[in-house]
Design a protein around this motif. Structure first.
Motif, PDB file in Angstrom:
ATOM      1  N   ALA A  19       0.824  -1.324   0.082  1.00 20.25           N
ATOM      2  CA  ALA A  19       0.170   0.038   0.137  1.00 20.25           C
ATOM      3  C   ALA A  19       0.957   1.291  -0.065  1.00 20.25           C
ATOM      4  O   ALA A  19       0.451   2.247  -0.764  1.00 20.25           O
ATOM      5  N   GLY A  20       2.004   1.186   0.678  1.00 27.00           N
ATOM      6  CA  GLY A  20       2.786   2.351   0.589  1.00 27.00           C
ATOM      7  C   GLY A  20       3.597   2.660  -0.552  1.00 27.00           C
ATOM      8  O   GLY A  20       3.830   3.542  -0.998  1.00 27.00           O
ATOM      9  N   ILE A  21       3.953   1.383  -1.379  1.00 26.39           N
ATOM     10  CA  ILE A  21       4.396   1.869  -2.814  1.00 26.39           C
ATOM     11  C   ILE A  21       3.368   2.309  -3.651  1.00 26.39           C
ATOM     12  O   ILE A  21       3.766   3.309  -4.339  1.00 26.39           O
ATOM     13  N   ARG A  22       2.249   1.909  -3.566  1.00 22.52           N
ATOM     14  CA  ARG A  22       0.926   2.564  -4.245  1.00 22.52           C
ATOM     15  C   ARG A  22       0.790   3.934  -3.885  1.00 22.52           C
ATOM     16  O   ARG A  22       0.561   4.969  -5.006  1.00 22.52           O
ATOM     17  N   ALA A  68      11.715   3.959  -2.877  1.00 24.23           N
ATOM     18  CA  ALA A  68      12.762   2.986  -2.749  1.00 24.23           C
ATOM     19  C   ALA A  68      12.721   2.372  -1.521  1.00 24.23           C
ATOM     20  O   ALA A  68      12.904   0.899  -1.535  1.00 24.23           O
ATOM     21  N   TYR A  69      12.745   3.074  -0.437  1.00 28.54           N
ATOM     22  CA  TYR A  69      12.754   2.097   0.977  1.00 28.54           C
ATOM     23  C   TYR A  69      11.436   1.316   0.989  1.00 28.54           C
ATOM     24  O   TYR A  69      11.915  -0.001   1.521  1.00 28.54           O
ATOM     25  N   VAL A  70      10.064   1.894   0.868  1.00 33.09           N
ATOM     26  CA  VAL A  70       9.240   0.689   1.057  1.00 33.09           C
ATOM     27  C   VAL A  70       9.370  -0.650   0.254  1.00 33.09           C
ATOM     28  O   VAL A  70       9.045  -1.433   0.334  1.00 33.09           O
ATOM     29  N   LEU A  71       9.793  -0.090  -1.119  1.00 36.65           N
ATOM     30  CA  LEU A  71       9.917  -1.259  -1.961  1.00 36.65           C
ATOM     31  C   LEU A  71      11.044  -2.531  -1.587  1.00 36.65           C
ATOM     32  O   LEU A  71      10.616  -3.236  -1.624  1.00 36.65           O
ATOM     33  N   GLY A  72      12.098  -1.672  -0.860  1.00 37.18           N
ATOM     34  CA  GLY A  72      12.961  -2.710  -0.446  1.00 37.18           C
ATOM     35  C   GLY A  72      12.615  -3.618   0.868  1.00 37.18           C
ATOM     36  O   GLY A  72      12.665  -4.631   0.840  1.00 37.18           O
ATOM     37  N   ALA A  73      11.707  -2.959   1.659  1.00 36.83           N
ATOM     38  CA  ALA A  73      11.105  -3.537   2.862  1.00 36.83           C
ATOM     39  C   ALA A  73      10.031  -4.492   2.075  1.00 36.83           C
ATOM     40  O   ALA A  73      10.087  -5.725   2.687  1.00 36.83           O
TER      41      ALA A  73
END
Length: 113
Positions: free
Chosen positions: A80-83, A93-98
């Motif tokens: 959801a954070g990525i979207r 980038a950070y939330v995608l890595g997580a």
């Protein structure tokens, strides 16, 4: 190890595999990218070495490390954070890595980030 002993795990991954992933991530050249910080934050929280979850900042319930349901919930929060970041044109980038690390820990894909 007898058949009634369980192998310690984080999500669906054996604990030694998770520690190897943490070690590999820690050895990446610095400065780390946001993606790499997200991966490490997810691994550290999942292994019980960090109190706050990487996306929601929630603490694991009942033990030092989160259960699989908590890992899945954090993975969904990361998605959801990525979207949200993409919709706002923000750095994701950070939330995608997580998300990639949590999805691997949960068994949603086999590629260890």
């Amino acid at each position: 190890m007898s058949s009634d002993e369980t192998v310690p795990s984080v999500g669906v991954r054996p604990l030694d595999e998770v520690f190897a992933a943490i070690d590999t991530a820690n050895r990446r050249p610095r400065p780390w990218t946001g993606f790499e910080h997200g991966v490490l934050g997810a691994y550290r929280w999942a292994a019980g070495a960090q109190v706050a979850a990487p996306v929601t900042a929630a603490a694991a319930v009942g033990t030092a490390e989160p259960c699989r349901a908590q890992l899945l919930a954090e993975c969904q929060a990361a998605a959801a954070g990525i979207r949200r970041a993409l919709a706002q044109g923000a750095d994701h980038a950070y939330v995608l890595g997580a998300h990639r690390a949590l999805a691997w820990l949960c068994g949603l894909h086999e590629d260890c980030p």
